[in-house]
Scaffold this active site. Structure first.
Site, PDB file in Angstrom:
ATOM      1  N   SER A  29      51.444   4.274 -16.329  1.00  0.00           N
ATOM      2  CA  SER A  29      50.301   3.501 -16.825  1.00  0.00           C
ATOM      3  C   SER A  29      49.399   4.264 -17.779  1.00  0.00           C
ATOM      4  CB  SER A  29      49.472   2.987 -15.645  1.00  0.00           C
ATOM      5  OG  SER A  29      50.176   1.990 -14.943  1.00  0.00           O
ATOM      6  N   ASP A  40      47.263 -12.930 -14.852  1.00  0.00           N
ATOM      7  CA  ASP A  40      48.067 -11.995 -14.066  1.00  0.00           C
ATOM      8  C   ASP A  40      48.226 -12.568 -12.662  1.00  0.00           C
ATOM      9  OD1 ASP A  40      49.167  -9.955 -12.577  1.00  0.00           O
ATOM     10  OD2 ASP A  40      47.796  -8.401 -13.278  1.00  0.00           O
TER      11      ASP A  40
END
Length: 686
Positions: free
Chosen positions: A329, A353
């Site tokens: 990430s 999401d």
């Protein structure tokens, strides 16, 4: 009857023999005279020069090797003089008997014998080779009294290289070693003047700064003309030219910061690179575990070599330069900037999401399969939304991602002034065609793009590349080539020459785009994944945690670290910069197989920033907690960094691991591995 002799005939024969003998004598004298004329007249100049050369020996004087210092003048590599007992194998009839006899005068261990045999094989027995180094005065005296018994053996005074801080910064400093046959062959192609400068030199830089700056550190060889006797013994010195010591090389590395990071890692494996965004100076370049470079100077013994080379921890691998890992990430801020630069997304655009991204028949999962709901760019970085970047990667495509990331240095050589840097992999359709052989392997599949958005898939970079990219981002696109050498000092004039590192062409980044990403990274330390590590920090910083897979898992499986062997667990990463207003340090760190970046990597960076920006050094209690992966914000009472010193230590082998550096308070007065590239795998939650 009496036989009468023919006197006249016998006299005639006698005269003939006499004339023949006289002719032969004259011919021989003629040959002698002719030879004398040839030697004394025709060959006079050449033979006179040969005789003079036999009378006069020109001996090289090796120079003192230059020092290596850190940015504050702490000595990292120096020289010291000592006596060595040396044997010229070609002058000794029975080596074993000679060494046995010598062992009665001086201590010669089995390791000394093995090293001598190895050196003899490497040099083919033509040179004077040490059978024992660093003799005591008593041992020198004992040998001198018995020297007549040992033709071909002598005591020599030599300079030895020493790394006073032992394993601290060993991958950066490097080490020197005896010139081997392969290096001698390579040196044959050097210019004659440069090759002549190495006459009498037996050691050369093998790794790190010692290798990269060999020419500056070596110095200039001197010479001495001496008159010798017929037996080759020196009678008197005629003239000499002194050797010029090598230059002093001053690094940009802060060795106290380097030692602190190495101690914070403890027995864990990993790497950290800290860079000054304004200059490209590397402030710390850590690879753990380390090794003691002093082991290599005179030739490492079999036991230590086996322990280093066969260790599962691979201490000889420079993980900061050679270890390549998926960034996890930590890649997301750069993906966000690429989206803004290309117009693929705006900062306010919202993506839903719901915890999973479905592509074809494959489900790309997110945090525990739970969604974050509506996510804009800022929140995608703070909460590390996977779905946001799955969809972004799918929209951009692999080649556009490649073209946006390559200028930041991903998958490119940074050009750092150290040897052995790995390129890593920044995938593209062209890269796959060039890498694989079979047509079905060369084809790029759309599903392979999805994982790239969260720093997985084929992505594989070094910590140096991550830190370099972070420095470029925080400086608004201004690029500098990373470097570890700050200046070079002349040992004669004492003048310091700054090493010229011209800035690279800047990236055309819009300030408003950079601001969006940097402020989101600042929010990560305030309300995101690294909040606990930066509680109470006396500065504002930005960062991004990451977790990268070491092995892949199936779609219907859940990751459970407790069920995996340590070397199969996820890697913990963190990239960061500080202070927010005017970044003076950018960092990338990975702790191998340590799990989540917020738990294991971010706490290390917090201590780095405290040291660099606030002059604070963690307490012993806090260091121990970080080593165990149980720390967040600092605990205990921090010390002033100025009062802490780096103790001279050497590594001690403990099983397959090497011990770390020692940091202590003063009592009174305050120096071709395979990249760690994982195979392509399915993405999982970073």
């Amino acid at each position: 009857m009496t036989e009468l002799k023919d006197v006249e005939r016998e006299l005639s024969r006698f005269r003939a023999r006499l004339l023949f003998a006289a002719a032969m004598v004259l011919a021989c004298f003629g040959l002698v005279v002719a030879r004398l004329v040839y030697l004394q007249v025709l060959q006079h100049d050449e033979l006179s020069a040969r005789a003079e050369n036999n009378r006069i020996a020109v001996l090289p004087i090796p120079p003192n090797r230059g020092l290596i210092l850190d940015r504050h003048g702490i000595v990292l590599a120096r020289n010291y003089a000592a006596y060595t007992l040396e044997i010229t194998p070609s002058k000794v009839d029975d080596l074993d008997a000679t060494i046995d006899a010598l062992s009665e005068l001086v201590t010669i261990s089995a390791a000394d014998r093995r090293r001598f045999r190895r050196l003899m094989e490497e040099t083919k027995g033509l040179d004077s080779l040490p059978v024992r180094t660093r003799l005591s005065d008593e041992e020198v005296a004992r040998f001198a009294a018995q020297r007549y018994r040992f033709p071909g053996v002598e005591v020599k005074a030599r300079l030895f290289r020493h790394y006073p801080l032992g394993d601290v910064g060993s991958h950066v400093v490097g080490y020197i070693g005896r010139i081997n046959q392969a290096e001698k062959k390579a040196m044959e192609d050097w210019p004659e003047e440069e090759l002549a400068n190495y006459r009498g030199t037996e050691y050369i830089g093998k790794l790190g700064v010692e290798q990269a700056y060999e020419r500056e550190l070596h110095g200039t060889t001197g010479f001495e003309e001496v008159e010798t006797s017929a037996g080759g013994r020196a009678v008197r010195r005629l003239r000499s030219s002194p050797a010029t010591p090598g230059h002093t090389v001053v690094l940009s590395i802060d060795i106290k910061l380097q030692a602190l990071v190495e101690q914070l890692f403890g027995d864990r494996r990993g790497a950290l690179v800290a860079i000054d965004p304004g200059s490209g100076e590397v402030l710390a370049l850590v690879s753990k575990p380390t090794f003691d470079p002093n082991l290599f100077v005179e030739g490492i013994d079999v036991e230590n070599w086996r322990a280093l080379n066969e260790s599962i921890d691979r201490p000889l691998l420079n993980r900061a330069l050679r270890g390549t890992y998926p960034p996890g990430s930590t890649y997301k801020p750069f993906m966000a900037l690429a989206a803004l630069n290309t117009g693929t997304r705006t900062a306010s655009q919202t993506i839903m999401d719901n915890g999973v991204f479905v592509f074809g028949n494959h489900r790309f999962r997110s945090h525990g399969d739970t969604g974050l709901g509506p996510v804009d760019m800022r929140r995608s970085i703070i909460k590390s939304s996977n779905v946001y970047y799955y969809t972004l990667a799918n929209e951009m495509g692999v080649d556009l991602i490649h073209d946006q990331m390559a200028p930041f240095g991903f998958g490119q050589l940074t050009g750092i002034d150290l040897p052995g840097e790995a390129r890593g992999v920044l995938p593209s359709t062209d890269w796959k065609r060039r890498t694989y052989r079979r047509p079905e392997q060369q084809r790029w599949y759309a599903g392979e793009t999805i994982s790239l958005g969260i720093g997985q898939g084929y992505n594989s970079f070094t910590m140096l590349q991550l830190a370099h990219a972070m420095a470029t981002l925080t400086s608004g696109g201004q690029r500098h080539r990373p470097h570890v050498v700050r200046e070079i000092r002349d040992p004669v004039t004492h003048e310091a020459r700054a090493v010229n590192h011209e800035p690279l062409p800047p990236l055309a980044l819009k300030p408003e785009h950079v601001k969006v990403v940097l402020e989101a990274m600042y929010a990560v330390t305030q309300e995101g994944t690294s909040t606990r590590s930066f509680v109470g920090a006396p500065y504002r910083s930005g960062g991004k945690t990451g977790t990268a897979q070491a092995v892949s898992i199936r779609q219907n499986e859940r990751y459970d670290a407790a069920k995996l062997a340590e070397y199969l667990r996820d890697h913990a990463l963190y990239v960061a910069f500080a202070p927010l207003e005017d970044p003076r340090i950018a960092v990338a760190v990975i702790v191998e197989n340590a799990g989540f970046g917020a738990q294991s990597a971010a706490p290390i960076v917090r201590r780095v920033f405290d040291y660099w920006l606030a002059g604070l050094y963690p307490s012993e209690q806090d260091i121990a907690a970080v080593q165990r992966g149980e720390a967040a914000a600092p605990i205990g009472t921090p010390r002033l960094a100025a009062t802490v010193t780096v103790q001279p230590v050497s590594s001690a082998l403990e099983g397959s691991r090497l011990s770390g550096p020692a940091i202590a308070l003063p009592a009174d007065d305050p120096a071709s591995a395979t990249p760690l590239s994982p195979a392509p795998r399915a993405a999982r939650v970073p």
